[in-house]
Write a protein that holds these residues in place. Structure first.
Motif, PDB file in Angstrom:
ATOM      1  N   ASP A 336       0.826  -1.218   0.000  1.00 32.72           N
ATOM      2  CA  ASP A 336       0.000   0.000   0.000  1.00 32.72           C
ATOM      3  C   ASP A 336       0.857   1.264   0.000  1.00 32.72           C
ATOM      4  OD1 ASP A 336      -2.376  -1.492   0.236  1.00 32.72           O
ATOM      5  OD2 ASP A 336      -2.201  -1.517   2.428  1.00 32.72           O
ATOM      6  N   VAL A 337       1.896   1.264   0.830  1.00 30.80           N
ATOM      7  CA  VAL A 337       2.616   2.520   1.090  1.00 30.80           C
ATOM      8  C   VAL A 337       3.796   2.727   0.150  1.00 30.80           C
ATOM      9  CG1 VAL A 337       1.974   2.451   3.528  1.00 30.80           C
ATOM     10  CG2 VAL A 337       4.178   1.508   2.833  1.00 30.80           C
ATOM     11  N   GLY A 338       4.162   1.702  -0.609  1.00 31.93           N
ATOM     12  CA  GLY A 338       5.301   1.831  -1.512  1.00 31.93           C
ATOM     13  C   GLY A 338       6.548   1.214  -0.901  1.00 31.93           C
ATOM     14  N   ARG A 339       7.612   1.258  -1.683  1.00 32.64           N
ATOM     15  CA  ARG A 339       8.866   0.611  -1.296  1.00 32.64           C
ATOM     16  C   ARG A 339       9.818   1.638  -0.684  1.00 32.64           C
ATOM     17  NH1 ARG A 339       9.567  -4.393  -3.139  1.00 32.64           N
ATOM     18  NH2 ARG A 339       7.963  -5.178  -4.526  1.00 32.64           N
ATOM     19  N   ARG A 383      -0.816   4.890 -16.367  1.00 29.00           N
ATOM     20  CA  ARG A 383      -2.157   4.791 -15.792  1.00 29.00           C
ATOM     21  C   ARG A 383      -3.038   3.757 -16.505  1.00 29.00           C
ATOM     22  NH1 ARG A 383      -4.804   7.718 -11.923  1.00 29.00           N
ATOM     23  NH2 ARG A 383      -7.033   7.846 -12.279  1.00 29.00           N
ATOM     24  N   HIS A 384      -2.885   3.651 -17.821  1.00 24.87           N
ATOM     25  CA  HIS A 384      -3.790   2.726 -18.519  1.00 24.87           C
ATOM     26  C   HIS A 384      -3.460   1.269 -18.208  1.00 24.87           C
ATOM     27  CE1 HIS A 384      -0.436   2.782 -21.406  1.00 24.87           C
ATOM     28  NE2 HIS A 384      -0.882   1.622 -21.810  1.00 24.87           N
ATOM     29  N   LEU A 385      -2.281   1.017 -17.615  1.00 27.61           N
ATOM     30  CA  LEU A 385      -1.959  -0.372 -17.245  1.00 27.61           C
ATOM     31  C   LEU A 385      -2.184  -0.637 -15.761  1.00 27.61           C
ATOM     32  CD1 LEU A 385       1.352  -0.975 -19.261  1.00 27.61           C
ATOM     33  CD2 LEU A 385      -0.968  -1.739 -19.811  1.00 27.61           C
ATOM     34  N   GLN A 386      -2.595   0.400 -15.030  1.00 28.32           N
ATOM     35  CA  GLN A 386      -2.809   0.205 -13.593  1.00 28.32           C
ATOM     36  C   GLN A 386      -4.107  -0.559 -13.339  1.00 28.32           C
ATOM     37  OE1 GLN A 386      -2.342   3.778 -11.263  1.00 28.32           O
ATOM     38  NE2 GLN A 386      -0.531   4.399 -12.443  1.00 28.32           N
ATOM     39  N   LEU A 387      -4.085  -1.357 -12.268  1.00 26.49           N
ATOM     40  CA  LEU A 387      -5.215  -2.248 -11.989  1.00 26.49           C
ATOM     41  C   LEU A 387      -5.871  -1.980 -10.644  1.00 26.49           C
ATOM     42  CD1 LEU A 387      -3.537  -5.600 -13.133  1.00 26.49           C
ATOM     43  CD2 LEU A 387      -5.174  -4.211 -14.408  1.00 26.49           C
ATOM     44  N   ASP A 388      -5.259  -1.138  -9.824  1.00 26.02           N
ATOM     45  CA  ASP A 388      -5.778  -0.957  -8.473  1.00 26.02           C
ATOM     46  C   ASP A 388      -6.897   0.077  -8.467  1.00 26.02           C
ATOM     47  OD1 ASP A 388      -6.146  -0.773  -5.730  1.00 26.02           O
ATOM     48  OD2 ASP A 388      -4.646   0.820  -5.571  1.00 26.02           O
ATOM     49  N   PRO A 395      -7.302  10.496  -8.706  1.00 24.89           N
ATOM     50  CA  PRO A 395      -6.299  10.988  -9.665  1.00 24.89           C
ATOM     51  C   PRO A 395      -5.251  11.811  -8.916  1.00 24.89           C
ATOM     52  CG  PRO A 395      -8.537  11.592 -10.336  1.00 24.89           C
ATOM     53  CD  PRO A 395      -8.648  10.993  -8.969  1.00 24.89           C
ATOM     54  N   GLY A 396      -4.011  11.684  -9.351  1.00 30.80           N
ATOM     55  CA  GLY A 396      -2.965  12.487  -8.715  1.00 30.80           C
ATOM     56  C   GLY A 396      -2.272  11.760  -7.581  1.00 30.80           C
ATOM     57  N   VAL A 397      -2.873  10.668  -7.113  1.00 22.49           N
ATOM     58  CA  VAL A 397      -2.224   9.892  -6.040  1.00 22.49           C
ATOM     59  C   VAL A 397      -1.400   8.797  -6.713  1.00 22.49           C
ATOM     60  CG1 VAL A 397      -2.756   8.183  -4.232  1.00 22.49           C
ATOM     61  CG2 VAL A 397      -4.036  10.327  -4.359  1.00 22.49           C
ATOM     62  N   PRO A 398      -0.140   8.584  -6.265  1.00 21.59           N
ATOM     63  CA  PRO A 398       0.634   7.512  -6.912  1.00 21.59           C
ATOM     64  C   PRO A 398      -0.047   6.170  -6.676  1.00 21.59           C
ATOM     65  CG  PRO A 398       1.837   8.437  -5.032  1.00 21.59           C
ATOM     66  CD  PRO A 398       0.562   9.220  -5.165  1.00 21.59           C
ATOM     67  N   GLY A 399      -0.306   5.436  -7.743  1.00 16.00           N
ATOM     68  CA  GLY A 399      -1.068   4.185  -7.634  1.00 16.00           C
ATOM     69  C   GLY A 399      -0.306   3.142  -6.831  1.00 16.00           C
ATOM     70  N   ARG A 400      -1.046   2.243  -6.197  1.00 21.22           N
ATOM     71  CA  ARG A 400      -0.392   1.217  -5.393  1.00 21.22           C
ATOM     72  C   ARG A 400       0.241   0.123  -6.255  1.00 21.22           C
ATOM     73  NH1 ARG A 400      -4.850  -0.204  -0.843  1.00 21.22           N
ATOM     74  NH2 ARG A 400      -6.024  -0.754  -2.710  1.00 21.22           N
ATOM     75  N   ASP A 401      -0.158   0.038  -7.525  1.00 22.91           N
ATOM     76  CA  ASP A 401       0.467  -0.963  -8.403  1.00 22.91           C
ATOM     77  C   ASP A 401       1.975  -0.755  -8.510  1.00 22.91           C
ATOM     78  OD1 ASP A 401      -1.903  -2.377  -9.267  1.00 22.91           O
ATOM     79  OD2 ASP A 401      -2.430  -0.550 -10.347  1.00 22.91           O
ATOM     80  N   ARG A 402       2.414   0.458  -8.268  1.00 25.82           N
ATOM     81  CA  ARG A 402       3.847   0.760  -8.409  1.00 25.82           C
ATOM     82  C   ARG A 402       4.717  -0.124  -7.518  1.00 25.82           C
ATOM     83  NH1 ARG A 402       2.270   3.914  -4.249  1.00 25.82           N
ATOM     84  NH2 ARG A 402       3.805   4.764  -2.793  1.00 25.82           N
ATOM     85  N   CYS A 403       4.126  -0.597  -6.417  1.00 25.71           N
ATOM     86  CA  CYS A 403       4.931  -1.402  -5.492  1.00 25.71           C
ATOM     87  C   CYS A 403       4.456  -2.856  -5.459  1.00 25.71           C
ATOM     88  CB  CYS A 403       4.913  -0.775  -4.104  1.00 25.71           C
ATOM     89  SG  CYS A 403       3.261  -0.424  -3.484  1.00 25.71           S
ATOM     90  N   ARG A 404       3.727  -3.267  -6.488  1.00 25.35           N
ATOM     91  CA  ARG A 404       3.220  -4.648  -6.524  1.00 25.35           C
ATOM     92  C   ARG A 404       3.734  -5.397  -7.747  1.00 25.35           C
ATOM     93  NH1 ARG A 404      -3.138  -3.385  -4.810  1.00 25.35           N
ATOM     94  NH2 ARG A 404      -2.607  -2.488  -2.773  1.00 25.35           N
TER      95      ARG A 404
END
Ligand code: NOJ
Length: 541
Positions: A336-339, A383-388, A395-404
């Motif tokens: 959730d919080v990132g790496r 964004r178009h590949l994000q799934l969360d 919008p504007g919040v870094p997606g949680r997919d970045r750390c998954r």
């Protein structure tokens, strides 16, 4: 304490001072080439896990789920998601992991179910349904407005209107995640059977999702607006979440769960996702007069800045806030919080090593997130590949997919995570040099550095519970004595000169290669982000 002694010493609870490793199952290792990690993949990776010196793994949700929140929307608490394997696979994992000295914890989601759960489907059928009161329903306010001002994780009202019955139901997360009504005794009774079901199958414990949230204010009062002193992470959209979570009644549940957990041999462990920013109240989740959770995540630590003064301040406040004998929990990354290599370290491997060394030497239990041991960073996913869905709603919040993103095992196509021809469920980050194979071969890698720390923790030389004494703190460096060791850490990108009151002993491990065994004198020159641990038990003055 030596490994053997520790394992045979029954007075030492196994989870105390342990190192856990969070496996985001979908992203760790895919055994069947469908692009999704699975339980059989974890079984294949047990030798690797053992090489990390860890004591246990916590698996991100494994239960059947429509995956609107990737398993945090459970549709059957007694099963395994078919994408990940079968109940037999899980039982095999538990058994085989034990052969590697590794316990297996699952993720329990007691705050809400999936809207596809048969309980909710029944509840939706009408006000007299058997499971209607398993969820939180309330009539509209004037003008058909939601019952109160509670906001969900998406930023929208936490209530969805059910046309058929003319009532709203509560969901603190997505509308597909209706909150359970813990005031109804059938709900706590059901979750006690869920605990026993998995514990009877050898599961070593649970990470408890939204552990602070189960009970809601009975009168459903409006949440008050934030005050300037509130830490931003504690708030939801400008409100203090005092009535839709953090209710005192939850403590009675944990007192009961603790008794059940401790009744097993070996005892099962409860690790709470306690989203709590007040250290005293965090301590309350461990129990004051009566024991509650064994371990609680420490979010003030997660969200601290990574500077000597900030980290030292949070650690000391944590130790002061917890009840005597409670085991602090140190972690800095999750799904959730990132790496932390990105959030704390600007992706600089030197800083990553320093952070790992600090966490590994603090007294308590440590939870690594998969890839932390490689210095794996957040990945910028278009964004178009994000799934969360939850982060996409803001919008504007870094997606949680970045750390998954998938674990990089090799530098090749799909990083050895899945078959080269498969489409991984999320894209991998840049992994030509940051991968297990390359780091295994490089003596200076983050992976080999972590392995040294993991071995020291496993042998009980660092990370053991007890007093921590700061012996030096300035804008760059923090030095502390914990157990039989002194840690000295330059948490800055500039070199530093450090004068300790007296010399420490021999260096056990340093972020700079080749220093092990050297005497650490009273005067030390540290490179940028250099940190080391030396033997040395100074009497407390
Ligand atoms: C916390 C989990 O870690 C997160 O991923 C999830 O979205 C929420 N709880 C809701 O279950």
């Amino acid at each position: 304490m030596a490994d053997q002694d520790r394992l045979s010493d029954n007075s030492w609870p196994w989870w105390h001072g342990a190192t856990f490793y969070q496996v985001y199952v979908r992203s760790w290792r895919d055994s069947n080439g469908d692009g999704t990690g699975d339980l059989a993949g974890i079984i294949d990776g047990l030798d690797y896990l053992e090489s990390l010196g860890i004591d246990g793994i916590w698996l991100s949700p494994t239960m059947p789920s429509p995956n609107t929140d990737w398993g945090y929307d459970v549709s059957d608490y007694y099963g395994v998601h078919p994408d990940l394997g079968t109940t037999d696979d899980l039982e095999r994992l538990v058994k085989e992991a034990a052969g590697h000295g590794i316990s297996v914890l699952l993720d329990l989601v007691p705050n809400h179910t999936s809207s596809a759960h048969p309980w909710f489907v029944d509840a939706l059928s009408g006000p007299s349904a058997e499971h209607r009161d398993w969820y939180v329903w309330a009539p509209p306010k004037a003008g058909n407005a939601p019952p109160n001002n509670w906001i969900s994780a998406t930023g929208a009202p936490a209530w969805t209107f059910d046309e058929a019955s003319g009532q709203y139901y509560l969901h603190n997360f997505l509308p597909t995640q209706p909150d359970l009504n813990w005031w109804n005794p059938a709900v706590p009774a059901e979750f006690e059977s869920v605990l026993r079901f998995w514990w009877d199958r050898g599961v070593a414990g649970f990470r408890i999702d939204v552990a602070h949230g189960l009970y809601k204010d009975r009168q459903l009062r409006d949440n008050p607006p934030a005050t300037p002193d509130d830490p931003p992470e504690a708030l939801r959209d400008g409100f203090r979440t005092v009535y839709n979570s953090h209710r005192p009644e939850v403590h009675e549940i944990y007192r009961r769960w603790r008794k059940i957990a401790d009744g097993y041999e070996p005892g099962r462990v409860l690790l709470g996702e306690t989203w709590e920013f007040d250290y005293e109240r965090l301590g309350d989740y461990y129990g004051r007069d009566e024991a509650e959770l064994h371990l609680c995540f420490n979010f003030p630590f997660v969200f601290s800045r990574f500077s000597a003064r900030d980290i030292a301040g949070v650690v000391e406040a944590t130790l002061a806030g917890l009840p005597a004998g409670a085991t602090p929990t140190w972690t800095a990354s999750n799904h959730d919080v990132g790496r932390f290599p990105s959030r704390w370290c600007g992706n600089d491997p030197r800083a990553v090593k320093a952070a790992l060394l600090v966490m590994a030497t603090l007294p308590g239990t440590m939870v690594l997130y998969y890839g932390d041991e490689l210095g794996m960073t957040d990945v910028d996913i278009p964004r178009h590949l994000q799934l969360d869905e939850i982060s996409l709603a803001r919008p504007g919040v870094p997606g949680r997919d970045r750390c998954r993103t998938p674990m990089p095992w090799t530098g090749g196509k799909n990083g050895g995570f899945t078959a080269p021809s498969a489409r991984p469920w999320l894209p991998l980050g840049e992994h030509s040099s940051l991968n297990v194979q390359a780091e295994h071969a490089d003596p200076a890698s983050v992976l080999n550095f972590w392995r040294r720390l993991g071995a020291l923790r496993r042998s009980g030389q660092i990370g053991t519970l007890g007093h921590l004494e700061t012996v030096l703190l300035d804008d760059q460096c923090w030095a502390y004595r914990a157990g039989e060791t002194i840690t000295v850490a330059n948490l800055s990108p500039e070199p530093a000169e450090v004068k300790l009151r007296r010399g420490a002993g021999k260096i056990l491990v340093s972020t700079s290669l080749g220093q092990e065994g050297i005497e650490a004198g009273g005067h030390l020159s540290l490179g940028p982000w250099q940190a080391l641990v030396a033997a040395g038990a100074w009497p407390v003055p």
